[in-house]
Design a protein around this motif. Structure first.
Motif, PDB file in Angstrom:
ATOM      1  N   UNK A 113      83.038   0.481 -62.780  1.00 44.61           N
ATOM      2  CA  UNK A 113      83.176  -0.938 -63.105  1.00 44.61           C
ATOM      3  C   UNK A 113      83.662  -1.770 -61.925  1.00 44.61           C
ATOM      4  N   UNK A 114      84.315  -1.164 -60.930  1.00 42.05           N
ATOM      5  CA  UNK A 114      84.772  -1.932 -59.770  1.00 42.05           C
ATOM      6  C   UNK A 114      84.764  -1.064 -58.522  1.00 42.05           C
ATOM      7  N   UNK A 115      84.673  -1.713 -57.384  1.00 41.96           N
ATOM      8  CA  UNK A 115      84.663  -1.008 -56.108  1.00 41.96           C
ATOM      9  C   UNK A 115      85.716  -1.615 -55.186  1.00 41.96           C
ATOM     10  N   UNK A 116      86.084  -0.860 -54.147  1.00 39.55           N
ATOM     11  CA  UNK A 116      87.031  -1.328 -53.132  1.00 39.55           C
ATOM     12  C   UNK A 116      86.279  -2.242 -52.169  1.00 39.55           C
ATOM     13  N   UNK A 117      86.859  -3.388 -51.866  1.00 42.86           N
ATOM     14  CA  UNK A 117      86.168  -4.333 -50.982  1.00 42.86           C
ATOM     15  C   UNK A 117      86.864  -4.515 -49.639  1.00 42.86           C
ATOM     16  N   UNK A 118      88.179  -4.260 -49.576  1.00 41.36           N
ATOM     17  CA  UNK A 118      88.918  -4.442 -48.325  1.00 41.36           C
ATOM     18  C   UNK A 118      90.235  -3.690 -48.433  1.00 41.36           C
TER      19      UNK A 118
ATOM     20  N   UNK B 244      91.847  -4.431 -52.026  1.00 41.79           N
ATOM     21  CA  UNK B 244      91.304  -5.383 -52.995  1.00 41.79           C
ATOM     22  C   UNK B 244      90.084  -4.784 -53.682  1.00 41.79           C
ATOM     23  N   UNK B 245      89.720  -5.394 -54.804  1.00 47.91           N
ATOM     24  CA  UNK B 245      88.592  -4.859 -55.566  1.00 47.91           C
ATOM     25  C   UNK B 245      87.594  -5.954 -55.895  1.00 47.91           C
ATOM     26  N   UNK B 246      86.453  -5.527 -56.399  1.00 46.54           N
ATOM     27  CA  UNK B 246      85.385  -6.451 -56.767  1.00 46.54           C
ATOM     28  C   UNK B 246      85.703  -7.190 -58.058  1.00 46.54           C
ATOM     29  N   UNK B 247      86.798  -6.821 -58.733  1.00 49.35           N
ATOM     30  CA  UNK B 247      87.195  -7.531 -59.953  1.00 49.35           C
ATOM     31  C   UNK B 247      88.248  -8.602 -59.679  1.00 49.35           C
ATOM     32  N   UNK B 248      88.561  -8.816 -58.392  1.00 49.90           N
ATOM     33  CA  UNK B 248      89.480  -9.893 -58.053  1.00 49.90           C
ATOM     34  C   UNK B 248      90.938  -9.498 -58.037  1.00 49.90           C
ATOM     35  N   UNK B 249      91.237  -8.218 -58.035  1.00 46.71           N
ATOM     36  CA  UNK B 249      92.626  -7.768 -58.026  1.00 46.71           C
ATOM     37  C   UNK B 249      93.000  -7.193 -56.656  1.00 46.71           C
ATOM     38  N   UNK B 250      94.289  -7.273 -56.346  1.00 46.59           N
ATOM     39  CA  UNK B 250      94.833  -6.659 -55.131  1.00 46.59           C
ATOM     40  C   UNK B 250      95.884  -5.646 -55.567  1.00 46.59           C
ATOM     41  N   UNK B 251      95.779  -4.431 -55.068  1.00 47.27           N
ATOM     42  CA  UNK B 251      96.734  -3.382 -55.435  1.00 47.27           C
ATOM     43  C   UNK B 251      97.564  -2.988 -54.218  1.00 47.27           C
ATOM     44  N   UNK B 252      98.846  -2.887 -54.429  1.00 47.93           N
ATOM     45  CA  UNK B 252      99.774  -2.436 -53.394  1.00 47.93           C
ATOM     46  C   UNK B 252     100.144  -0.994 -53.712  1.00 47.93           C
ATOM     47  N   UNK B 253      99.983  -0.091 -52.749  1.00 46.87           N
ATOM     48  CA  UNK B 253     100.311   1.308 -53.006  1.00 46.87           C
ATOM     49  C   UNK B 253     101.339   1.810 -51.994  1.00 46.87           C
TER      50      UNK B 253
END
Length: 521
Positions: free
Chosen positions: A290-295, A309-318
């Protein structure tokens, strides 16, 4: 809150009065096109990056070349600020660059297992730490990352040819008598009067008296002349099944990450045959994707933190300390969808094309098709600021989808002090926004020798962001032209995708097709 030049800026809490908008001026252009000149596809710039000092700038193009520029205005007047003040020399000079060198980083390849052509286009460039006066950088195409060392080498030249031995030792030749300790009679150039020494074999023989015309070169290192040599130190290959969209250096100076659509790998700069998969979003069944990594990008100071970031408009901090495989995030930044606003294009325009950390690591800037968003990593409830870039294009989303422009990936950047952000648009334009609370700065600039040419004040009109386009070689259709909120025509076939902000000064470099434009304020 309304932008002063036609841009919507999200409301922010009241604070001290913001600084006035910057006055941008043209500085330099490299590779300027003449009127009517056709741009070759291989010459179009596809990556721009300043190094940490701001003294070097690198660009990559679709032909696989990397071009380096170096700053010249600081080298001409070496000295501390205090010394410059003592001689009453103006310190605030804008950065000036000159061409330094270029090299072929990547060549077109063919994946025989997948029957797939791998183009040579440079996707990203990242500078590494310098050492012993040499520059180091990483460059990548869709599949292969390379680690380059660029160093000045002293030029070795043939200064002269040695002359007759009898005229002797000062010119690099030695008198023949010193070459011979044999009691036999010595002649010029190693010839011997004795027949026993006159022949080296049946096929080769020296005439009596040697060969007078034989001259040997004298090679010397000229101290004042150098040449730049680019050498590929390592190649990091065969680690990505999908196209690489990002590479990012770690602040530890030893490792870096590379990201494709479904995975992020962690590398050591010294080890090219092994990497560690730290993020994997590939589902067991690809139909469930459903989503891919974009940056993806490392935190500028904390070596254990990175964001993607993802193609669904979210940014994840790990956090790399949590587990070896960081499939679970420590923080998730996403904006809740307004009820009733969903359409066929919602997910497409929500896809984030680029993210950047602010220099202090406190904020993350993200760019989706319509907006720029600034996130505080300590506040995951929503962005602290939203800057409207393409809001006026909302009625044209069907046309943008038809000609694939809706999938264009615009980059973004922050100023070194974190006070301003910038991103590209169509018609060779880019936007600069002020970040402080209360700022109305929303400037539209054109990548040309007259950057303020498109500034048209229209306070009576609805506040919208300007945009246009930058003419590419291939025009996708005549229906791509239109008119923006200020009456300027725009053309989706031309776009300013790549730009970079100088790390310490208000100076921006941006790519318009094959031309590199630089501006300062």
């Amino acid at each position: 809150m309304k932008g002063g030049v036609g841009g919507d800026v999200a409301a922010a809490p009241a604070g001290p009065p913001p600084s006035p908008p910057l006055e941008w001026k043209f500085s330099q252009v490299f590779g300027e096109r003449t009127a009517g000149e056709e741009v070759q596809e291989v010459d179009i710039i596809s990556a721009i990056e300043f190094d940490k000092t701001g003294d070097h700038l690198a660009t990559g193009d679709r032909g696989g070349r990397v071009v380096l520029f170096e700053r010249t205005d600081t080298k001409e007047h070496v000295g501390s600020r205090r010394e410059l003040e003592r001689v009453d020399y103006p310190v605030s000079r804008h950065p000036e660059f000159r061409y330094k060198t270029e090299f072929q980083s990547h060549e077109p390849e063919f994946d025989y297992l997948k029957s797939l052509e791998i183009e040579e286009k440079i996707n990203k460039i990242r500078w590494c730490q310098t050492a012993n006066g040499a520059l180091f950088l990483l460059s990548t195409n869709d599949k292969t990352i390379k680690y380059w060392k660029i160093q000045e080498k002293k030029v070795k030249k043939i200064s002269e040819m040695n002359i007759d031995p009898s005229k002797a030792a000062g010119n690099g030749s030695v008198a023949s008598s010193s070459l011979c300790s044999s009691p036999k009679q010595c002649l010029a150039n190693g010839g011997y009067g004795d027949k026993a020494y006159s022949s080296l074999g049946n096929d080769l023989s020296f005439p009596p008296g040697g060969i007078p015309s034989l001259r040997l070169p004298v090679v010397v290192v000229t101290s004042n002349e150098t040449s730049l040599v680019a050498r590929c130190r390592r190649v990091y290959a065969h680690a990505h099944d999908y196209h690489i969209n990002s590479i990012s250096n770690n602040s530890d100076g030893e490792t870096f990450i590379s990201a494709d659509d479904l995975r992020i790998n962690l590398w050591n700069l010294e080890i090219s045959n092994q990497s560690f998969n730290i993020v994997d979003v590939k589902p067991t069944n690809m139909e469930d994707l459903t989503e891919v990594i974009t940056s993806a990008e490392f935190h500028p100071t904390h070596c254990n933190m990175l964001a993607y970031s993802s193609s669904k408009g979210s940014v994840r901090l790990i956090d790399l300390r949590q587990s070896a495989l960081c499939d679970s995030h420590s923080k998730l930044f996403e904006e809740q969808e307004a009820p009733g606003s969903r359409s066929f294009f919602t997910e497409i325009i929500a896809s984030i094309s680029d993210i950047k950390f602010a220099k202090n690591g406190r904020y993350i800037l993200s760019r989706d098709y319509m907006t720029l968003k600034l996130w505080d990593i300590n506040m995951d409830s929503g962005p602290v600021s939203t800057f409207q870039v393409h809001e006026y294009l909302r009625p044209k989303l069907c046309d943008l989808y038809e000609n694939d422009s809706i999938f264009d990936k615009f980059e973004c950047c922050l100023s070194g002090d974190g006070m301003r952000v910038a991103t590209g648009s169509y018609s060779n334009l880019f936007r600069v926004f002020g970040c402080p609370p209360g700022s109305t700065e929303a400037t539209t600039l054109e990548a040309s020798k007259n950057p303020m040419r498109r500034q048209v004040q229209t306070p009576s009109r609805p506040s919208r962001s300007l945009s246009s386009s930058i003419t590419r070689v291939v025009r996708r259709g005549a229906d791509s032209a239109g008119v923006d909120a200020n009456g300027n025509s725009f053309d989706f076939t031309t776009k300013l995708l790549h730009l970079a902000w100088h790390p310490t000064e208000n100076s921006v470099a941006c790519a318009a097709a094959n031309s590199l434009y630089m501006y300062y304020a």
